[in-house]
Design a protein around this motif. Structure first.
Motif, PDB file in Angstrom:
ATOM      1  N   THR A  84      -6.911  -0.372   1.185  1.00  0.00           N
ATOM      2  CA  THR A  84      -5.887  -0.433   0.148  1.00  0.00           C
ATOM      3  C   THR A  84      -5.294  -1.830   0.057  1.00  0.00           C
ATOM      4  OG1 THR A  84      -5.420   1.918   0.445  1.00  0.00           O
ATOM      5  CG2 THR A  84      -3.716   0.605  -0.607  1.00  0.00           C
ATOM      6  N   ARG A  85      -5.020  -2.458   1.186  1.00  0.00           N
ATOM      7  CA  ARG A  85      -4.542  -3.850   1.164  1.00  0.00           C
ATOM      8  C   ARG A  85      -5.621  -4.785   0.619  1.00  0.00           C
ATOM      9  NH1 ARG A  85      -2.318  -2.550   6.616  1.00  0.00           N
ATOM     10  NH2 ARG A  85      -0.084  -2.157   6.360  1.00  0.00           N
ATOM     11  N   GLN A  96      -5.045   1.823  -8.381  1.00  0.00           N
ATOM     12  CA  GLN A  96      -5.617   2.830  -7.493  1.00  0.00           C
ATOM     13  C   GLN A  96      -7.059   2.434  -7.213  1.00  0.00           C
ATOM     14  OE1 GLN A  96      -4.399   6.252 -10.197  1.00  0.00           O
ATOM     15  NE2 GLN A  96      -4.023   7.199  -8.191  1.00  0.00           N
ATOM     16  N   HIS A  97      -7.631   3.047  -6.192  1.00  0.00           N
ATOM     17  CA  HIS A  97      -9.045   2.807  -5.932  1.00  0.00           C
ATOM     18  C   HIS A  97      -9.869   3.328  -7.110  1.00  0.00           C
ATOM     19  CE1 HIS A  97      -8.395   1.491  -1.809  1.00  0.00           C
ATOM     20  NE2 HIS A  97      -7.521   2.467  -1.682  1.00  0.00           N
ATOM     21  N   PRO A  98     -11.016   2.716  -7.378  1.00  0.00           N
ATOM     22  CA  PRO A  98     -11.818   3.132  -8.538  1.00  0.00           C
ATOM     23  C   PRO A  98     -12.096   4.630  -8.597  1.00  0.00           C
ATOM     24  CG  PRO A  98     -12.664   1.082  -7.655  1.00  0.00           C
ATOM     25  CD  PRO A  98     -11.594   1.541  -6.704  1.00  0.00           C
ATOM     26  N   ASP A  99     -12.279   5.267  -7.427  1.00  0.00           N
ATOM     27  CA  ASP A  99     -12.541   6.708  -7.410  1.00  0.00           C
ATOM     28  C   ASP A  99     -11.259   7.515  -7.265  1.00  0.00           C
ATOM     29  OD1 ASP A  99     -11.830   6.232  -4.795  1.00  0.00           O
ATOM     30  OD2 ASP A  99     -13.637   7.105  -3.906  1.00  0.00           O
ATOM     31  N   GLN A 100     -10.112   6.815  -7.250  1.00  0.00           N
ATOM     32  CA  GLN A 100      -8.793   7.429  -7.091  1.00  0.00           C
ATOM     33  C   GLN A 100      -8.691   8.232  -5.802  1.00  0.00           C
ATOM     34  OE1 GLN A 100      -7.956   9.578 -10.770  1.00  0.00           O
ATOM     35  NE2 GLN A 100      -7.291   7.693 -11.758  1.00  0.00           N
ATOM     36  N   GLY A 101      -9.492   7.845  -4.804  1.00  0.00           N
ATOM     37  CA  GLY A 101      -9.502   8.547  -3.529  1.00  0.00           C
ATOM     38  C   GLY A 101      -8.597   7.905  -2.501  1.00  0.00           C
ATOM     39  N   ASN A 102      -8.597   8.506  -1.294  1.00  0.00           N
ATOM     40  CA  ASN A 102      -7.825   7.993  -0.169  1.00  0.00           C
ATOM     41  C   ASN A 102      -8.751   7.172   0.723  1.00  0.00           C
ATOM     42  OD1 ASN A 102      -7.079   8.669   2.967  1.00  0.00           O
ATOM     43  ND2 ASN A 102      -5.256   8.267   1.749  1.00  0.00           N
ATOM     44  N   HIS A 103      -8.414   5.899   0.926  1.00  0.00           N
ATOM     45  CA  HIS A 103      -9.291   4.996   1.674  1.00  0.00           C
ATOM     46  C   HIS A 103      -8.624   4.342   2.869  1.00  0.00           C
ATOM     47  CE1 HIS A 103     -12.718   4.957  -1.226  1.00  0.00           C
ATOM     48  NE2 HIS A 103     -11.763   5.368  -2.046  1.00  0.00           N
ATOM     49  N   VAL A 142      -0.531  -0.410  -4.625  1.00  0.00           N
ATOM     50  CA  VAL A 142      -1.872   0.184  -4.575  1.00  0.00           C
ATOM     51  C   VAL A 142      -1.715   1.583  -4.004  1.00  0.00           C
ATOM     52  CG1 VAL A 142      -4.260  -0.073  -3.855  1.00  0.00           C
ATOM     53  CG2 VAL A 142      -2.821  -2.102  -4.140  1.00  0.00           C
ATOM     54  N   GLU A 143      -1.817   2.565  -4.885  1.00  0.00           N
ATOM     55  CA  GLU A 143      -1.584   3.961  -4.504  1.00  0.00           C
ATOM     56  C   GLU A 143      -2.874   4.568  -3.945  1.00  0.00           C
ATOM     57  OE1 GLU A 143      -1.012   8.005  -4.244  1.00  0.00           O
ATOM     58  OE2 GLU A 143      -2.409   7.205  -5.744  1.00  0.00           O
ATOM     59  N   ASP A 144      -2.750   5.220  -2.781  1.00  0.00           N
ATOM     60  CA  ASP A 144      -3.912   5.664  -2.012  1.00  0.00           C
ATOM     61  C   ASP A 144      -4.023   7.184  -1.955  1.00  0.00           C
ATOM     62  OD1 ASP A 144      -6.206   5.159  -0.471  1.00  0.00           O
ATOM     63  OD2 ASP A 144      -5.082   5.247   1.411  1.00  0.00           O
ATOM     64  N   LYS A 145      -3.952   7.824  -3.114  1.00  0.00           N
ATOM     65  CA  LYS A 145      -4.080   9.281  -3.263  1.00  0.00           C
ATOM     66  C   LYS A 145      -3.062  10.023  -2.404  1.00  0.00           C
ATOM     67  CE  LYS A 145      -7.378  13.053  -3.774  1.00  0.00           C
ATOM     68  NZ  LYS A 145      -8.742  13.578  -3.485  1.00  0.00           N
ATOM     69  N   SER A 146      -1.805   9.758  -2.689  1.00  0.00           N
ATOM     70  CA  SER A 146      -0.717  10.446  -1.998  1.00  0.00           C
ATOM     71  C   SER A 146      -0.694  11.922  -2.367  1.00  0.00           C
ATOM     72  CB  SER A 146       0.628   9.811  -2.378  1.00  0.00           C
ATOM     73  OG  SER A 146       0.661   8.443  -2.046  1.00  0.00           O
ATOM     74  N   PRO A 172       0.845  -1.188   0.000  1.00  0.00           N
ATOM     75  CA  PRO A 172       0.000   0.000   0.000  1.00  0.00           C
ATOM     76  C   PRO A 172       0.886   1.245   0.000  1.00  0.00           C
ATOM     77  CG  PRO A 172       0.084  -0.956   2.205  1.00  0.00           C
ATOM     78  CD  PRO A 172       0.883  -1.859   1.299  1.00  0.00           C
ATOM     79  N   VAL A 173       0.559   2.205  -0.839  1.00  0.00           N
ATOM     80  CA  VAL A 173       1.434   3.363  -1.014  1.00  0.00           C
ATOM     81  C   VAL A 173       0.689   4.639  -0.660  1.00  0.00           C
ATOM     82  CG1 VAL A 173       2.849   4.670  -2.640  1.00  0.00           C
ATOM     83  CG2 VAL A 173       2.678   2.171  -2.865  1.00  0.00           C
ATOM     84  N   TYR A 174       1.220   5.341   0.346  1.00  0.00           N
ATOM     85  CA  TYR A 174       0.687   6.668   0.679  1.00  0.00           C
ATOM     86  C   TYR A 174       1.837   7.534   1.185  1.00  0.00           C
ATOM     87  CZ  TYR A 174      -1.882  10.509   2.742  1.00  0.00           C
ATOM     88  OH  TYR A 174      -2.339  11.774   3.052  1.00  0.00           O
TER      89      TYR A 174
END
Length: 311
Positions: free
Chosen positions: A74-75, A62-69, A36-40, A9-11
């Motif tokens: 993320t995992r 990335q998450h479908p909405d490209q947001g931070n979750h 898995v990038e989490d809107k850094s 998971p990448v933030y």
């Protein structure tokens, strides 16, 4: 040969990410590395794209909405995207050592073993991070357990129900699990926990799956300690600490109740959950509730949290 999906998971880990990926990508056992990038808010996404373009083993999502979750969700996305027969995790500011999969190569020859865990060491990347870590965890060179164990003994140990102290816990960076075991148990991370989702996951995993200790006397991965480590910043038994522990134990309590765990296990989890529940109360109500709970469950007065209540 093992075929492993490494989930990272990448933030906001731009300054550490390349070292983390490089520590894992060279293993023959590693089939793929899933970033898995989490809107850094730093340059992490740019680095992810660069790494994925340079090596076909490295895949970016990335998450479908490209947001931070958060790390849990993320995992979970990483697990869904994984195509390997085995899953491992690696935090983006940590790295694997050359012996990372030495135990797995032998232990997974036994088909009943569904997961293997080992020890993780520390590397101090900043002086402030070092001071915060050592204040909270003393100078523990390894995060590990105290003796070899497998099966139900692991679960009992994590709940402090073994005759001798099992140890603190094992870190996700040092865990390898069969993907089929996760799917069979329908087990994923609690996405509502912003911290402690790893400990929550490991305890549930130890109940549902047959785990076995691997290399526990020396590190197989390294955790980077720096200024932005969230766990080390929280003062033990402060209101914020108690709140986070309450949410963690409530997650386990709700799970134990819904799964109908044996009474001994439900009781152990309940006492910790209730201890931190009481810590959220204030004034006279807090102390009256402690007395009432103590009358119903005297064992709560023996928990290690019994006197750790901020006023």
């Amino acid at each position: 040969m093992l075929d492993i999906s490494v989930i990272i998971p990448v933030y906001n880990a731009g300054q550490f990410l390349e070292k983390s990926v490089e520590s894992a990508v060279h293993f023959d056992e590693v089939k793929e590395i899933i970033l898995v990038e989490d809107k850094s808010t730093d340059n992490s996404l740019e680095i992810c794209r660069k790494l994925a373009s340079e090596n076909p083993k490295i895949k970016l999502f990335q998450h479908p909405d490209q947001g931070n979750h958060g790390a849990g969700a993320t995992r979970n996305l990483g697990i869904e995207k994984a195509t390997g027969s085995f899953i491992t995790f690696l935090d983006a500011d940590d790295y694997y050592l050359p012996n990372r999969f030495d135990a797995e190569k032998e232990i997974f020859n036994d088909p009943k073993i569904e997961g293997v865990f080992g020890a993780i060491g520390v590397e101090y990347l900043t002086e402030k991070g070092k001071q915060e870590y050592q204040t909270k965890f003393k100078d523990a060179a390894l995060t590990t357990v105290n003796y070899p164990a497998e099966g139900e003994e692991v679960f009992r140990g994590l709940l402090s129900l073994t005759p001798k102290a099992f140890g603190t816990f094992f870190h996700l960076n040092a865990l390898t699990i069969r993907k089929s075991a996760l799917d069979r148990a329908q087990l994923r991370f609690n996405k509502d926990l912003r911290v402690h989702q790893d400990s929550d996951f490991n305890i549930k995993l130890a109940y549902h799956c047959h785990l076995k200790s691997g290399i526990i006397d020396k590190a197989i991965a390294i955790r980077g300690i720096h200024d932005d480590n969230r766990i080390t910043k929280i003062v033990q038994y402060s209101p914020q600490y108690n709140q986070r522990q309450y949410l963690y134990w409530k997650s386990l309590y709700d799970w134990a109740s819904s799964k109908g765990l044996p009474a001994e296990y439900q009781k152990r989890i309940y006492l910790s959950y209730k201890s931190f529940d009481l810590s959220q109360k204030k004034g006279l109500a807090k102390y009256s509730n402690i007395v009432l709970e103590g009358l119903k469950n005297p064992e709560i007065l023996k928990t290690k949290y019994r006197f750790n209540y901020y006023k």
